[in-house]
Design a protein around this motif. Structure first.
Motif, PDB file in Angstrom:
ATOM      1  N   TRP A 158       7.480  15.536  31.014  1.00  0.00           N
ATOM      2  CA  TRP A 158       7.416  15.467  32.476  1.00  0.00           C
ATOM      3  C   TRP A 158       5.977  15.457  32.960  1.00  0.00           C
ATOM      4  O   TRP A 158       5.151  16.188  32.443  1.00  0.00           O
ATOM      5  CB  TRP A 158       8.129  16.675  33.088  1.00  0.00           C
ATOM      6  CG  TRP A 158       9.575  16.793  32.752  1.00  0.00           C
ATOM      7  CD1 TRP A 158      10.122  17.427  31.660  1.00  0.00           C
ATOM      8  CD2 TRP A 158      10.673  16.265  33.498  1.00  0.00           C
ATOM      9  NE1 TRP A 158      11.475  17.324  31.691  1.00  0.00           N
ATOM     10  CE2 TRP A 158      11.852  16.623  32.806  1.00  0.00           C
ATOM     11  CE3 TRP A 158      10.759  15.531  34.676  1.00  0.00           C
ATOM     12  CZ2 TRP A 158      13.116  16.259  33.261  1.00  0.00           C
ATOM     13  CZ3 TRP A 158      12.019  15.173  35.137  1.00  0.00           C
ATOM     14  CH2 TRP A 158      13.185  15.541  34.436  1.00  0.00           C
ATOM     15  N   ARG A 159       5.714  14.623  33.970  1.00  0.00           N
ATOM     16  CA  ARG A 159       4.400  14.587  34.598  1.00  0.00           C
ATOM     17  C   ARG A 159       4.537  14.997  36.061  1.00  0.00           C
ATOM     18  O   ARG A 159       5.402  14.498  36.768  1.00  0.00           O
ATOM     19  CB  ARG A 159       3.794  13.186  34.493  1.00  0.00           C
ATOM     20  CG  ARG A 159       2.380  13.078  35.056  1.00  0.00           C
ATOM     21  CD  ARG A 159       1.738  11.744  34.702  1.00  0.00           C
ATOM     22  NE  ARG A 159       2.485  10.619  35.229  1.00  0.00           N
ATOM     23  CZ  ARG A 159       2.371  10.150  36.477  1.00  0.00           C
ATOM     24  NH1 ARG A 159       1.537  10.754  37.328  1.00  0.00           N
ATOM     25  NH2 ARG A 159       3.060   9.117  36.883  1.00  0.00           N
ATOM     26  N   THR A 160       3.700  15.928  36.487  1.00  0.00           N
ATOM     27  CA  THR A 160       3.749  16.353  37.881  1.00  0.00           C
ATOM     28  C   THR A 160       3.326  15.198  38.776  1.00  0.00           C
ATOM     29  O   THR A 160       2.227  14.669  38.628  1.00  0.00           O
ATOM     30  CB  THR A 160       2.836  17.564  38.123  1.00  0.00           C
ATOM     31  OG1 THR A 160       3.250  18.645  37.279  1.00  0.00           O
ATOM     32  CG2 THR A 160       2.900  18.021  39.575  1.00  0.00           C
ATOM     33  N   LYS A 161       4.211  14.823  39.701  1.00  0.00           N
ATOM     34  CA  LYS A 161       3.933  13.722  40.622  1.00  0.00           C
ATOM     35  C   LYS A 161       3.124  14.206  41.823  1.00  0.00           C
ATOM     36  O   LYS A 161       2.112  13.612  42.201  1.00  0.00           O
ATOM     37  CB  LYS A 161       5.232  13.081  41.094  1.00  0.00           C
ATOM     38  CG  LYS A 161       5.045  11.973  42.118  1.00  0.00           C
ATOM     39  CD  LYS A 161       6.383  11.455  42.632  1.00  0.00           C
ATOM     40  CE  LYS A 161       6.183  10.388  43.697  1.00  0.00           C
ATOM     41  NZ  LYS A 161       7.488   9.935  44.253  1.00  0.00           N
ATOM     42  N   SER A 162       3.590  15.287  42.438  1.00  0.00           N
ATOM     43  CA  SER A 162       2.925  15.788  43.642  1.00  0.00           C
ATOM     44  C   SER A 162       3.389  17.199  43.952  1.00  0.00           C
ATOM     45  O   SER A 162       4.418  17.664  43.438  1.00  0.00           O
ATOM     46  CB  SER A 162       3.226  14.877  44.837  1.00  0.00           C
ATOM     47  OG  SER A 162       4.616  14.878  45.115  1.00  0.00           O
ATOM     48  N   TYR A 163       2.606  17.859  44.786  1.00  0.00           N
ATOM     49  CA  TYR A 163       2.996  19.156  45.325  1.00  0.00           C
ATOM     50  C   TYR A 163       3.466  18.960  46.758  1.00  0.00           C
ATOM     51  O   TYR A 163       2.794  18.316  47.561  1.00  0.00           O
ATOM     52  CB  TYR A 163       1.817  20.128  45.306  1.00  0.00           C
ATOM     53  CG  TYR A 163       1.510  20.679  43.932  1.00  0.00           C
ATOM     54  CD1 TYR A 163       2.203  21.762  43.416  1.00  0.00           C
ATOM     55  CD2 TYR A 163       0.514  20.100  43.139  1.00  0.00           C
ATOM     56  CE1 TYR A 163       1.927  22.262  42.154  1.00  0.00           C
ATOM     57  CE2 TYR A 163       0.231  20.589  41.872  1.00  0.00           C
ATOM     58  CZ  TYR A 163       0.945  21.678  41.393  1.00  0.00           C
ATOM     59  OH  TYR A 163       0.675  22.161  40.138  1.00  0.00           O
TER      60      TYR A 163
END
Length: 249
Positions: A140-145
């Motif tokens: 998983w890659r963090t897309k946004s907060y």
């Protein structure tokens, strides 16, 4: 102009990260939940604990010494991290029905701050987990907060001669000479010292260390108009890179 105004550094003041101007790390988090065991393969060092909701001992991590992972359902988990019996972090991860994205929420108790750090965001799946594994399994890659509390986004700096002073609302601070020499870092158990080097009138390099080992290098550059600061971070611990922009408050 008065002498004090001429002497003021471009870094002086309070800065707040703009969540709309964050370049997230491209290196993914790798998780596996299968056969009653939770594995965080991208954690440093990697973590493997029973996913039965009980506190499981974890070694080698400065922020926590136990982890409790609860399987909420076939698409969600809940995690509580503790150190010396105190809750340090409470988080959850929920995978969308199509399995392509996941939402996360977290609450962290940092340093001496009485107000916890809170936030939430979205992750994108970049690789599937093995057949039969829980939905969170995979890369998983963090897309946004979506949001992060102000106390985690704000830092204040003050230059006094050849020394840079930094402090945060969560209790982190240092006072370091800008000659590359080590100085104590307070309020963060994962960072024990910092070395700051002045690279120009508007640029400094901040090297964070843990027990003498470099864990990250941040290059901070204030824009010519003094209204924004670009921070590029090389995370040596996880082998990733990110950048963000902080605005002068």
């Amino acid at each position: 102009m008065p002498a004090p105004a001429l002497a003021q550094s471009a870094f002086d003041g309070t800065w707040k990260i703009d969540l709309n101007k964050v370049e997230m790390p491209k290196k993914p988090d790798v998780l596996l939940l299968q056969n009653g065991m939770y594995h965080c393969k991208s954690c440093v060092p990697p973590v493997s604990v029973k996913a039965d909701g009980s506190d499981q001992p974890v070694s080698g991590h400065p922020y926590y010494d136990t982890m409790a992972v609860t399987v909420v359902d076939d698409h969600a988990i809940h995690e509580i991290d503790k150190k010396a019996g105190k809750v340090i972090a409470d988080s959850s991860m929920t995978v969308a029905a199509d399995g392509k994205t996941a939402n996360f929420e977290f609450t962290e108790n940092r340093g001496d701050s009485t107000a916890p750090v809170t936030g939430n965001g979205t992750m994108l799946r970049v690789a599937k987990g093995p057949a039969g594994a829980h939905a969170i399994s995979g890369s998983w890659r963090t897309k946004s907060y979506g949001s992060v509390s102000d106390n985690a986004l704000t830092r204040s700096y003050k230059v006094d001669g050849d020394t840079l002073h930094m402090h945060t609302p969560t209790g982190e601070s240092y006072s370091a000479k800008m000659d590359g020499s080590d100085a104590p870092y307070q309020g963060d158990p994962g960072t024990t010292s910092v070395a700051v080097r002045k690279l120009g009138q508007r640029t400094v390099q901040e090297t964070a260390k843990r027990d003498g080992k470099v864990i990250s290098v941040a290059k901070m550059t204030v824009a010519a108009d003094g209204k924004s600061m670009t921070i590029a971070v090389d995370d040596k611990l996880h082998g990733s890179h990110m950048s963000f922009v902080a605005m002068k408050q």
